[in-house]
Design a protein around this motif. Structure first.
Motif, PDB file in Angstrom:
ATOM      1  N   ARG A 175       0.838  -1.213   0.000  1.00 50.47           N
ATOM      2  CA  ARG A 175       0.000   0.000   0.000  1.00 50.47           C
ATOM      3  C   ARG A 175       0.870   1.258   0.000  1.00 50.47           C
ATOM      4  O   ARG A 175       0.551   2.242  -0.677  1.00 50.47           O
ATOM      5  CB  ARG A 175      -0.952  -0.012   1.194  1.00 50.47           C
ATOM      6  CG  ARG A 175      -2.069  -1.033   1.059  1.00 50.47           C
ATOM      7  CD  ARG A 175      -3.216  -0.794   2.022  1.00 50.47           C
ATOM      8  NE  ARG A 175      -2.837  -0.652   3.413  1.00 50.47           N
ATOM      9  CZ  ARG A 175      -2.822  -1.652   4.307  1.00 50.47           C
ATOM     10  NH1 ARG A 175      -3.154  -2.876   3.928  1.00 50.47           N
ATOM     11  NH2 ARG A 175      -2.490  -1.417   5.558  1.00 50.47           N
ATOM     12  N   PHE A 176       1.969   1.232   0.756  1.00 52.27           N
ATOM     13  CA  PHE A 176       2.865   2.384   0.776  1.00 52.27           C
ATOM     14  C   PHE A 176       3.535   2.580  -0.584  1.00 52.27           C
ATOM     15  O   PHE A 176       3.712   3.706  -1.035  1.00 52.27           O
ATOM     16  CB  PHE A 176       3.928   2.232   1.864  1.00 52.27           C
ATOM     17  CG  PHE A 176       3.385   2.318   3.266  1.00 52.27           C
ATOM     18  CD1 PHE A 176       2.307   3.130   3.570  1.00 52.27           C
ATOM     19  CD2 PHE A 176       3.956   1.590   4.282  1.00 52.27           C
ATOM     20  CE1 PHE A 176       1.813   3.225   4.865  1.00 52.27           C
ATOM     21  CE2 PHE A 176       3.476   1.673   5.585  1.00 52.27           C
ATOM     22  CZ  PHE A 176       2.404   2.493   5.883  1.00 52.27           C
ATOM     23  N   ILE A 177       3.894   1.494  -1.247  1.00 52.11           N
ATOM     24  CA  ILE A 177       4.487   1.581  -2.582  1.00 52.11           C
ATOM     25  C   ILE A 177       3.470   2.156  -3.564  1.00 52.11           C
ATOM     26  O   ILE A 177       3.799   3.030  -4.376  1.00 52.11           O
ATOM     27  CB  ILE A 177       4.997   0.205  -3.053  1.00 52.11           C
ATOM     28  CG1 ILE A 177       6.203  -0.239  -2.223  1.00 52.11           C
ATOM     29  CG2 ILE A 177       5.339   0.228  -4.539  1.00 52.11           C
ATOM     30  CD1 ILE A 177       6.614  -1.689  -2.434  1.00 52.11           C
ATOM     31  N   THR A 178       2.233   1.701  -3.484  1.00 49.89           N
ATOM     32  CA  THR A 178       1.174   2.215  -4.356  1.00 49.89           C
ATOM     33  C   THR A 178       1.001   3.716  -4.153  1.00 49.89           C
ATOM     34  O   THR A 178       0.889   4.475  -5.131  1.00 49.89           O
ATOM     35  CB  THR A 178      -0.154   1.481  -4.090  1.00 49.89           C
ATOM     36  OG1 THR A 178       0.046   0.082  -4.366  1.00 49.89           O
ATOM     37  CG2 THR A 178      -1.283   2.015  -4.949  1.00 49.89           C
ATOM     38  N   ALA A 179       1.019   4.158  -2.909  1.00 51.78           N
ATOM     39  CA  ALA A 179       0.903   5.594  -2.624  1.00 51.78           C
ATOM     40  C   ALA A 179       2.114   6.358  -3.150  1.00 51.78           C
ATOM     41  O   ALA A 179       1.972   7.452  -3.709  1.00 51.78           O
ATOM     42  CB  ALA A 179       0.745   5.813  -1.119  1.00 51.78           C
ATOM     43  N   THR A 185      13.482   7.402 -10.483  1.00 53.62           N
ATOM     44  CA  THR A 185      12.117   7.352  -9.960  1.00 53.62           C
ATOM     45  C   THR A 185      11.945   6.139  -9.063  1.00 53.62           C
ATOM     46  O   THR A 185      11.330   6.238  -7.993  1.00 53.62           O
ATOM     47  CB  THR A 185      11.090   7.332 -11.116  1.00 53.62           C
ATOM     48  OG1 THR A 185      11.195   8.553 -11.842  1.00 53.62           O
ATOM     49  CG2 THR A 185       9.675   7.170 -10.594  1.00 53.62           C
ATOM     50  N   GLU A 186      12.499   5.010  -9.465  1.00 53.96           N
ATOM     51  CA  GLU A 186      12.413   3.813  -8.626  1.00 53.96           C
ATOM     52  C   GLU A 186      13.045   4.064  -7.258  1.00 53.96           C
ATOM     53  O   GLU A 186      12.479   3.697  -6.230  1.00 53.96           O
ATOM     54  CB  GLU A 186      13.084   2.623  -9.307  1.00 53.96           C
ATOM     55  CG  GLU A 186      12.992   1.356  -8.476  1.00 53.96           C
ATOM     56  CD  GLU A 186      13.667   0.185  -9.138  1.00 53.96           C
ATOM     57  OE1 GLU A 186      12.939  -0.662  -9.694  1.00 53.96           O
ATOM     58  OE2 GLU A 186      14.911   0.118  -9.079  1.00 53.96           O
ATOM     59  N   GLN A 187      14.198   4.717  -7.236  1.00 58.89           N
ATOM     60  CA  GLN A 187      14.855   5.011  -5.959  1.00 58.89           C
ATOM     61  C   GLN A 187      13.987   5.942  -5.113  1.00 58.89           C
ATOM     62  O   GLN A 187      13.880   5.764  -3.899  1.00 58.89           O
ATOM     63  CB  GLN A 187      16.239   5.620  -6.180  1.00 58.89           C
ATOM     64  CG  GLN A 187      16.996   5.861  -4.887  1.00 58.89           C
ATOM     65  CD  GLN A 187      17.218   4.601  -4.076  1.00 58.89           C
ATOM     66  OE1 GLN A 187      17.464   3.532  -4.625  1.00 58.89           O
ATOM     67  NE2 GLN A 187      17.120   4.715  -2.773  1.00 58.89           N
ATOM     68  N   ALA A 188      13.359   6.912  -5.742  1.00 62.08           N
ATOM     69  CA  ALA A 188      12.460   7.818  -5.013  1.00 62.08           C
ATOM     70  C   ALA A 188      11.286   7.047  -4.415  1.00 62.08           C
ATOM     71  O   ALA A 188      10.899   7.274  -3.260  1.00 62.08           O
ATOM     72  CB  ALA A 188      11.963   8.926  -5.937  1.00 62.08           C
ATOM     73  N   VAL A 189      10.720   6.125  -5.171  1.00 59.83           N
ATOM     74  CA  VAL A 189       9.596   5.312  -4.689  1.00 59.83           C
ATOM     75  C   VAL A 189      10.051   4.434  -3.522  1.00 59.83           C
ATOM     76  O   VAL A 189       9.339   4.303  -2.521  1.00 59.83           O
ATOM     77  CB  VAL A 189       8.991   4.474  -5.842  1.00 59.83           C
ATOM     78  CG1 VAL A 189       8.060   3.392  -5.323  1.00 59.83           C
ATOM     79  CG2 VAL A 189       8.264   5.385  -6.824  1.00 59.83           C
ATOM     80  N   ILE A 190      11.229   3.850  -3.621  1.00 63.85           N
ATOM     81  CA  ILE A 190      11.766   3.021  -2.538  1.00 63.85           C
ATOM     82  C   ILE A 190      11.962   3.871  -1.282  1.00 63.85           C
ATOM     83  O   ILE A 190      11.562   3.472  -0.178  1.00 63.85           O
ATOM     84  CB  ILE A 190      13.088   2.349  -2.965  1.00 63.85           C
ATOM     85  CG1 ILE A 190      12.815   1.298  -4.038  1.00 63.85           C
ATOM     86  CG2 ILE A 190      13.813   1.729  -1.767  1.00 63.85           C
ATOM     87  CD1 ILE A 190      14.056   0.796  -4.749  1.00 63.85           C
TER      88      ILE A 190
END
Length: 104
Positions: free
Chosen positions: A26-30, A55-60
């Motif tokens: 859920r946190f990743i989706t947000a 962007t992937e690093q920002a999401v992580i």
């Protein structure tokens, strides 16, 4: 993609159990939704398009921040530093800016 991101977020958190996988998802989706909005991309864009490494690093990082501060605190190793939470957002936004759609 989601399974890979869960693994990467858990590695970032140094988390070995799977009890919180649904919460992390859920946190990743947000975090992905935030990235798409910040980058002026349509909702669901990264469901069909490969996410750039920045962007992937920002999401992580953002997903990890959500997990560590889910009780409303700064969270993580820097819980005693009130500016740590703001620094996470600054770093995430800088990373997302690199892949932003700047067209009007």
């Amino acid at each position: 993609m989601m399974d890979e991101l869960i693994v990467k977020v858990k590695q970032n958190l140094i988390l070995e159990h799977s009890a919180d996988d649904e919460l992390i998802e859920r946190f990743i989706t947000a975090a992905i939704s935030y990235a798409e909005s910040y980058q002026h991309l349509p909702e669901g864009y990264y469901a069909n398009t490969q996410m750039p490494p920045t962007t992937e690093q920002a999401v992580i990082m953002l997903s990890s921040h959500f997990y560590e501060s889910r009780d409303g605190s700064t969270g993580g190793f820097f819980a005693d530093n009130v500016q740590a939470g703001q620094q996470v957002w600054n770093t995430v936004n800088l990373l997302l800016r690199l892949d932003r759609d700047w067209r009007m």
